[in-house]
Design an enzyme around this catalytic site. Structure first.
Site, mmCIF file in Angstrom:
data_model
loop_
_atom_site.group_PDB
_atom_site.id
_atom_site.type_symbol
_atom_site.label_atom_id
_atom_site.label_comp_id
_atom_site.label_asym_id
_atom_site.label_seq_id
_atom_site.Cartn_x
_atom_site.Cartn_y
_atom_site.Cartn_z
ATOM 1 C CE1 TYR A 138 -3.923 1.043 0.080
ATOM 2 C CE2 TYR A 138 -4.452 -1.446 0.567
ATOM 3 C CZ TYR A 138 -5.114 -0.186 -0.174
ATOM 4 O OH TYR A 138 -5.791 0.318 -0.555
ATOM 5 C CB THR A 147 -4.538 2.967 -22.242
ATOM 6 O OG1 THR A 147 -4.177 3.058 -23.660
ATOM 7 C CG2 THR A 147 -5.977 3.701 -22.241
ATOM 8 C CE LYS A 199 -7.192 1.164 -25.920
ATOM 9 N NZ LYS A 199 -7.142 1.981 -24.750
ATOM 10 C CD GLU A 221 -4.987 5.565 0.762
ATOM 11 O OE1 GLU A 221 -4.509 6.233 1.444
ATOM 12 O OE2 GLU A 221 -5.694 5.001 0.736
ATOM 13 C CG ASP A 264 -7.877 9.405 -24.949
ATOM 14 O OD1 ASP A 264 -6.264 8.718 -25.207
ATOM 15 O OD2 ASP A 264 -8.585 8.847 -24.251
ATOM 16 N NE ARG A 309 -6.961 -4.200 -19.578
ATOM 17 C CZ ARG A 309 -7.548 -4.776 -20.712
ATOM 18 N NH1 ARG A 309 -6.055 -5.238 -21.230
ATOM 19 N NH2 ARG A 309 -7.733 -3.569 -21.651
#
Ligand SMILES: Cc1ncc(COP(=O)(O)O)c(C=O)c1O
Length: 429
Positions: free
Chosen positions: A51, A222, A225, A53, A196, A231
């Site tokens: 974790y 992203t 691709k 954050e 984008d 991802r």
């Protein structure tokens, strides 16, 4: 995989079957690809346990010295590769990244402009049922009758609607995007331009598509691709971030703070550190000469495919392609997008049904299919292979219900796949 096999043979069997499917099919969905074994290894690493954050050096948990180093590497690699001075590598995926950008730059009800979904844009650029078309006043631009972006019409719409944010970039646009022109349009109405480039980021990294740097205030991509990573998503902008916990006026100088604050704590909690590590690996790979060769080959393959399909009498929207994808109108063959995609799937070629500009048919069974070359290029296909693939696709489109053609095409697909083995190093799975 041995551990998975032993602990949960049921899930292992499905994963193995999926590997087999990927090996045996021609994956021509333009947004899909095959990541390297190194990216797979980072994605499946122990970083999934942590974790963290916050941002490097400013975490809410202890024990983040390695995660900090990895996130910093990913940020610097993204900045260097795409020519922006600030990168946020934490978005879980492309849609949350666009959500974060809107949250950073707009108040609810303010106007955003984006490319219409049915003309090649993305859901998150203002489509009615999406958050972007629900919480904001969304205005959509389309293409001209031949499927090309009409920059004069976009400028006119921007002048009439005065959006605060303009999205450019899409999911089914086969031509080069003129970021310089869009930058002028955005500046003329004092809007933020958001590029984008999810579909074309790998082409930009390889230098075979112009970069939005210097034209778009914010770039989002992203990572899974053409960029060939896990991802995930990256948001880039320029300037120095200050404390993301403090609010800042919506100015260009404050973009890094606004974006960081919108991603965390605005929208997300703990980043997916295994994804971040895999993004760092993919960005490292995208900085190599081999990646430039891959990017050039994607485009060369798309052109060879386009030429073959045109010679076979197929109808390509805009008459061809500049990038990694082709959009075909299949209705002249007496079929529909859905039926054509299903026939190709039976023949072992995976594409998707897609609306074409000014489509008279409904999105669920549109007039077109979308075909891309990134995954096959990763597999080592060249222009000659693409000509074989193009002839096979044309044969199926012309006689989608003929089982003899489907079986002959399956055989061609088997031979092509055998000539270009995939994930040979995972043979033991
Ligand atoms: C242009 C564009 N933006 C955003 C997205 C959303 O990405 P994700 O599916 O990772 O949420 C996509 C994915 O299809 C896309 O093509």
């Amino acid at each position: 995989m041995d551990a998975l096999q032993q602990r949960d043979p049921e899930v292992a069997a499905h994963v193995t079957a999926e590997l087999q499917r990927q090996r045996e099919q021609l994956v021509m969905i333009p947004s899909e690809n095959y990541v390297s074994p190194a990216v797979l290894a980072a994605t499946g690493s122990v970083l999934t346990n942590k974790y963290s954050e916050g941002y490097p050096g400013k975490r809410y948990y202890t024990g983040n010295e390695h995660v900090d180093a990895i996130e910093q590497l990913a940020r610097v690699r993204a900045q260097k590769l795409f020519g922006y001075s600030h990168a946020n590598v934490q978005p879980y995926s492309g849609s949350p990244a666009n959500h974060a950008i809107c949250f950073a730059l707009l108040n609810p009800g303010e106007t955003l402009m984006g490319m219409h979904l049915l003309y090649g844009g993305h859901l998150t650029h203002g489509w009615g049922v999406n958050f972007s078309g629900t919480y904001y006043h969304a205005v959509q631009y389309t293409t001209n009758a031949d499927g090309w972006l009409d920059y004069d019409a976009i400028a006119e719409l921007a002048r009439a609607e005065r959006p605060k944010l303009i999205f450019c970039g899409g999911t089914a646009y086969p031509r080069t995007i003129d970021f310089a022109r869009l930058g002028e349009i955005a500046r003329s109405v004092d809007a933020f331009l958001v590029a984008d480039v999810s579909h074309i980021a790998g082409l930009i990294a390889a230098g075979v598509h112009p970069s939005p740097a210097g034209h778009a205030d914010v770039m989002m991509t992203t990572t899974h691709k053409t960029l060939r990573g896990p991802r995930g998503a990256v948001i880039l902008c320029s300037g120095e971030p200050s404390n993301p916990l403090k609010s800042a006026p919506r100015t260009r100088e404050n973009l890094p703070t606004l974006i960081d604050r919108a991603v965390f704590p605005g929208l997300q909690g703990g980043p997916h550190d295994h994804q971040t590590a895999a993004i760092a690996v993919a960005l490292g790979e995208a900085s190599t000469p081999a990646f430039t060769t891959y990017g050039r080959q994607i485009v060369a393959n798309a052109r060879a495919l386009a030429e073959t399909l045109l010679a076979e009498g197929c109808t390509l929207i805009t008459g061809g392609t500049d990038n990694h994808l082709l959009l075909l109108d299949v209705t002249p063959h007496g079929t529909t997008g859905r039926l054509a995609a299903e026939a190709l799937s039976r023949a072992g070629i995976s594409v998707n049904a897609n609306s074409i500009p000014h489509d008279p048919r409904k999105p669920f069974d549109p007039s077109g299919i979308r075909i891309g070359t990134p995954a096959l290029t990763t597999r080592g296909f060249n222009e000659n292979d693409m000509r074989t693939v193009g002839n096979a696709i044309a044969a199926v489109l012309k006689t989608p219900t003929d089982n003899v053609t489907i079986e002959r095409t399956r055989q061609t697909v088997r031979e092509l796949c055998a000539a270009h083995p995939l994930y040979a190093e995972l043979a033991g799975v």
